[in-house]
Design a protein around this motif. Structure first.
Motif, mmCIF file in Angstrom:
data_model
loop_
_atom_site.group_PDB
_atom_site.id
_atom_site.type_symbol
_atom_site.label_atom_id
_atom_site.label_comp_id
_atom_site.label_asym_id
_atom_site.label_seq_id
_atom_site.Cartn_x
_atom_site.Cartn_y
_atom_site.Cartn_z
ATOM 1 N N HIS A 110 0.804 -1.225 0.000
ATOM 2 C CA HIS A 110 0.000 0.000 0.000
ATOM 3 C C HIS A 110 0.838 1.277 0.000
ATOM 4 C CE1 HIS A 110 -3.700 -2.192 0.417
ATOM 5 N NE2 HIS A 110 -3.221 -2.849 1.449
ATOM 6 N N THR A 111 2.169 1.157 0.020
ATOM 7 C CA THR A 111 3.009 2.353 0.006
ATOM 8 C C THR A 111 3.060 2.951 -1.395
ATOM 9 O OG1 THR A 111 4.406 1.391 1.742
ATOM 10 C CG2 THR A 111 5.309 3.255 0.515
ATOM 11 N N PRO A 112 2.705 4.239 -1.563
ATOM 12 C CA PRO A 112 2.750 4.852 -2.889
ATOM 13 C C PRO A 112 4.145 4.757 -3.503
ATOM 14 C CG PRO A 112 1.585 6.255 -1.342
ATOM 15 C CD PRO A 112 2.197 5.158 -0.532
ATOM 16 N N PHE A 113 4.195 4.453 -4.794
ATOM 17 C CA PHE A 113 5.461 4.259 -5.513
ATOM 18 C C PHE A 113 5.431 5.146 -6.746
ATOM 19 C CE2 PHE A 113 8.371 2.355 -8.489
ATOM 20 C CZ PHE A 113 9.366 1.757 -7.733
ATOM 21 N N ILE A 114 6.253 6.201 -6.737
ATOM 22 C CA ILE A 114 6.300 7.145 -7.844
ATOM 23 C C ILE A 114 7.657 7.039 -8.525
ATOM 24 C CG2 ILE A 114 6.177 9.578 -8.502
ATOM 25 C CD1 ILE A 114 4.403 10.063 -6.075
ATOM 26 N N LEU A 115 7.637 6.732 -9.811
ATOM 27 C CA LEU A 115 8.863 6.657 -10.588
ATOM 28 C C LEU A 115 9.261 8.045 -11.057
ATOM 29 C CD1 LEU A 115 8.045 3.442 -12.541
ATOM 30 C CD2 LEU A 115 10.267 3.856 -11.488
ATOM 31 N N VAL A 116 10.558 8.373 -10.891
ATOM 32 C CA VAL A 116 11.090 9.650 -11.353
ATOM 33 C C VAL A 116 12.326 9.333 -12.179
ATOM 34 C CG1 VAL A 116 11.909 11.930 -10.707
ATOM 35 C CG2 VAL A 116 10.277 10.742 -9.230
ATOM 36 N N SER A 117 12.248 9.565 -13.481
ATOM 37 C CA SER A 117 13.328 9.128 -14.361
ATOM 38 C C SER A 117 13.691 10.216 -15.356
ATOM 39 C CB SER A 117 12.905 7.858 -15.110
ATOM 40 O OG SER A 117 13.949 7.388 -15.938
ATOM 41 N N GLY A 118 14.936 10.143 -15.853
ATOM 42 C CA GLY A 118 15.358 11.076 -16.880
ATOM 43 C C GLY A 118 14.683 10.780 -18.203
ATOM 44 N N TYR A 119 14.408 9.492 -18.447
ATOM 45 C CA TYR A 119 13.719 9.096 -19.678
ATOM 46 C C TYR A 119 12.948 7.819 -19.397
ATOM 47 C CZ TYR A 119 12.771 7.067 -24.223
ATOM 48 O OH TYR A 119 12.135 6.498 -25.284
ATOM 49 N N GLY A 131 1.987 -2.709 -13.364
ATOM 50 C CA GLY A 131 2.626 -3.489 -12.312
ATOM 51 C C GLY A 131 2.424 -2.936 -10.916
ATOM 52 N N GLY A 132 1.740 -1.780 -10.805
ATOM 53 C CA GLY A 132 1.427 -1.265 -9.477
ATOM 54 C C GLY A 132 2.004 0.090 -9.150
ATOM 55 N N ALA A 133 2.744 0.701 -10.076
ATOM 56 C CA ALA A 133 3.280 2.043 -9.804
ATOM 57 C C ALA A 133 2.132 3.040 -9.638
ATOM 58 C CB ALA A 133 4.206 2.483 -10.932
ATOM 59 N N THR A 134 2.316 3.989 -8.740
ATOM 60 C CA THR A 134 1.281 4.982 -8.475
ATOM 61 C C THR A 134 1.282 6.095 -9.523
ATOM 62 O OG1 THR A 134 1.616 4.556 -6.113
ATOM 63 C CG2 THR A 134 0.332 6.506 -6.700
ATOM 64 N N ASP A 135 2.486 6.502 -9.938
ATOM 65 C CA ASP A 135 2.607 7.607 -10.891
ATOM 66 C C ASP A 135 4.026 7.587 -11.452
ATOM 67 O OD1 ASP A 135 2.044 9.867 -12.377
ATOM 68 O OD2 ASP A 135 1.302 11.029 -10.668
ATOM 69 N N PHE A 136 4.271 8.360 -12.502
ATOM 70 C CA PHE A 136 5.642 8.514 -12.989
ATOM 71 C C PHE A 136 5.843 9.942 -13.474
ATOM 72 C CE2 PHE A 136 3.376 7.408 -16.846
ATOM 73 C CZ PHE A 136 3.972 8.204 -17.827
ATOM 74 N N LEU A 137 7.070 10.438 -13.270
ATOM 75 C CA LEU A 137 7.422 11.807 -13.638
ATOM 76 C C LEU A 137 8.787 11.804 -14.310
ATOM 77 C CD1 LEU A 137 6.589 13.483 -10.209
ATOM 78 C CD2 LEU A 137 5.141 13.536 -12.231
ATOM 79 N N LEU A 138 9.011 12.768 -15.189
ATOM 80 C CA LEU A 138 10.331 12.969 -15.778
ATOM 81 C C LEU A 138 11.096 13.998 -14.955
ATOM 82 C CD1 LEU A 138 9.389 13.049 -19.574
ATOM 83 C CD2 LEU A 138 10.296 11.129 -18.231
ATOM 84 N N LYS A 139 12.407 13.801 -14.841
ATOM 85 C CA LYS A 139 13.213 14.657 -13.971
ATOM 86 C C LYS A 139 13.275 16.106 -14.456
ATOM 87 C CE LYS A 139 16.131 11.043 -11.997
ATOM 88 N NZ LYS A 139 17.490 10.468 -11.865
ATOM 89 N N ASP A 140 13.051 16.323 -15.749
ATOM 90 C CA ASP A 140 13.074 17.694 -16.236
ATOM 91 C C ASP A 140 11.688 18.338 -16.208
ATOM 92 O OD1 ASP A 140 11.921 16.220 -18.231
ATOM 93 O OD2 ASP A 140 13.173 16.994 -19.862
ATOM 94 N N ARG A 141 10.728 17.647 -15.594
ATOM 95 C CA ARG A 141 9.368 18.180 -15.470
ATOM 96 C C ARG A 141 8.826 17.861 -14.076
ATOM 97 N NH1 ARG A 141 6.911 15.930 -21.248
ATOM 98 N NH2 ARG A 141 8.567 16.779 -22.580
ATOM 99 N N LEU A 142 9.447 18.439 -13.070
ATOM 100 C CA LEU A 142 9.106 18.099 -11.688
ATOM 101 C C LEU A 142 8.063 19.020 -11.069
ATOM 102 C CD1 LEU A 142 12.608 17.142 -10.202
ATOM 103 C CD2 LEU A 142 10.763 15.619 -10.945
ATOM 104 N N GLY A 143 7.436 19.853 -11.848
ATOM 105 C CA GLY A 143 6.436 20.748 -11.288
ATOM 106 C C GLY A 143 5.271 20.014 -10.647
ATOM 107 N N ARG A 144 5.035 18.776 -11.090
ATOM 108 C CA ARG A 144 3.913 17.995 -10.555
ATOM 109 C C ARG A 144 4.332 17.104 -9.375
ATOM 110 N NH1 ARG A 144 1.078 13.410 -12.015
ATOM 111 N NH2 ARG A 144 2.630 12.824 -13.581
#
Length: 405
Positions: A110-119, A131-144
């Protein structure tokens, strides 16, 4: 570490509102200290990127207590601290986000898992979300990043509260149902109780797995077996051989059980565990560790019932470790050996039986009818039944039990 004023942030109103919600004492939220910074486990092998993530959150007014890890061992150790959320890079030298997500599914579902990657390709992102990830973000777009983290933690806490409330209702229903089913199909119910207790003992030896939850799922997994013909249920309870037709009937039980539970809200994870107990791959992601525990519990109970020595049973399980998992087998080896050495079976008078002890052998009537199966925990109601059976001349005045701590 550089800090920005919350007033300087372009989304200050929305972010401040979300951050305040995280620090509130709203009944929807859990935690021993709602005003404390929220612990975030950050899987990252670049110190500059770690600083960037922390600065981004703090500049948005979200107070965090970050823990930096860059390898599997430290990541597992960090999960034991029960973080509020996980931020994970997708590509590291000796580890990666995909494996980190699999471990999260096993140890901290139940622990939220957010991927943050360059690509991250669209295909990889889609597979990780499935597979269960909560969200994903790009490192050059961290406003969210800040609102995504806040939202994920709030949603996770609401879900944990909902599951906890549902579990309290479910536990009461299972307890009430158990008493009735014990009378309706004693051999099937006795086997279900044994599998539950083995699964619960195994879960107690694995980090991040709740033994009580696993025990409830294990008991529910045998719901379909209570519809079996008495003769087949007795064969399974006694470890006797079954025909090909009977074996096919038994193999259909997981899908039948999943169908029976489909209309009950809040049991999605339990249904998935039951569905995965006989498969190596599931379309919804990695096979849950609870399913591996259930596999081992059922296989071990079958061998123990047939009189297979403990050491030989472990050897057979280890020979198929790709199905059962080394960690699960190790937990069985540790807990089961301890129980057998510490609490040997003994014969006692009916009046000496204590609540919480376990029946170590079947209670059979003088005419050969199974009344109560081995593995049944002794309760006040069970003592009354045993006493009534004895007063009616149906059973002997003694029973075999295994004490418990």
């Amino acid at each position: 570490m550089a800090e920005l004023s919350l007033a300087e942030h372009p989304r200050r109103d929305a972010l401040a509102e979300s951050a305040a919600a995280l620090g509130s004492s709203d009944d929807e939220l859990d935690g021993p200290d709602e005003q404390a910074p929220y612990s975030v486990l950050i899987l990252e092998d670049c110190a500059d990127h770690f600083e960037l993530l922390v600065t981004q959150l703090e500049s948005a007014g979200v107070r965090v207590r970050p823990t930096l890890v860059d390898n599997e061992a430290d990541y597992r150790q960090g999960l034991r601290g029960r973080p509020d959320a996980i931020l994970a890079d997708y590509r590291l030298d000796a580890f990666d986000g995909r494996r980190a997500l699999q471990i999260r599914e096993e140890c901290a579902h139940h622990t939220p898992f957010i991927l943050v990657s360059g690509y991250l390709s669209d295909a990889d992102a889609m597979n990780l979300m499935r597979g269960g990830a909560t969200d994903f973000l790009l490192k050059d777009r961290l406003g969210r990043l800040a609102p995504a983290l806040v939202s994920a933690i709030l949603a996770s806490r609401r879900e944990v509260r909902r599951i906890r409330d549902l579990k309290a209702v479910l536990d009461g229903a299972v307890a009430a149902l158990s008493e009735a089913l014990a009378l309706a199909n004693p051999p099937a119910f006795a086997r279900a109780l044994r599998i539950r207790d083995i699964a619960r003992a195994i879960a107690g030896g694995i980090d991040g797995v709740d033994p009580v939850d696993v025990g409830t799922i294990a008991l529910l997994s045998q719901l379909g077996s209570l519809t079996l013909p008495h003769e087949l249920a007795t064969k399974l309870h006694e470890g006797r051989a079954v025909s090909d037709t009977e074996r096919w009937t038994v193999r259909r039980l997981p899908s039948a059980t999943e169908g029976l539970l489909a209309s009950i809200p809040g049991l999605d994870h339990a249904r998935r565990v039951i569905r995965c107990q006989d498969v190596d791959f599931d379309a919804d992601g990695p096979v849950p560790v609870e399913a591996m525990i259930l596999r081992v519990a059922i296989a071990y109970d079958r061998m123990e019932t047939r009189g297979t020595p403990f050491g030989e049973a472990l050897r057979r399980l280890r020979a198929r470790a790709h199905l059962y998992g080394d960690a699960v087998i190790d937990a069985l080896a540790a807990t089961r050996a301890h129980d057998q050495d510490t609490y040997p079976a003994e014969e006692i008078d009916l009046g000496a039986a204590r609540t919480g002890w376990i029946l170590a052998s079947d209670v059979v009537s003088r005419s050969g009818v199974l009344l109560i199966g081995r593995g049944h925990p002794i309760s006040a109601a069970l003592r009354d039944r045993l006493r009534a059976f004895h007063e009616a001349g149906m059973i002997d005045p003694t029973v075999w039990v295994r004490r418990s701590n």
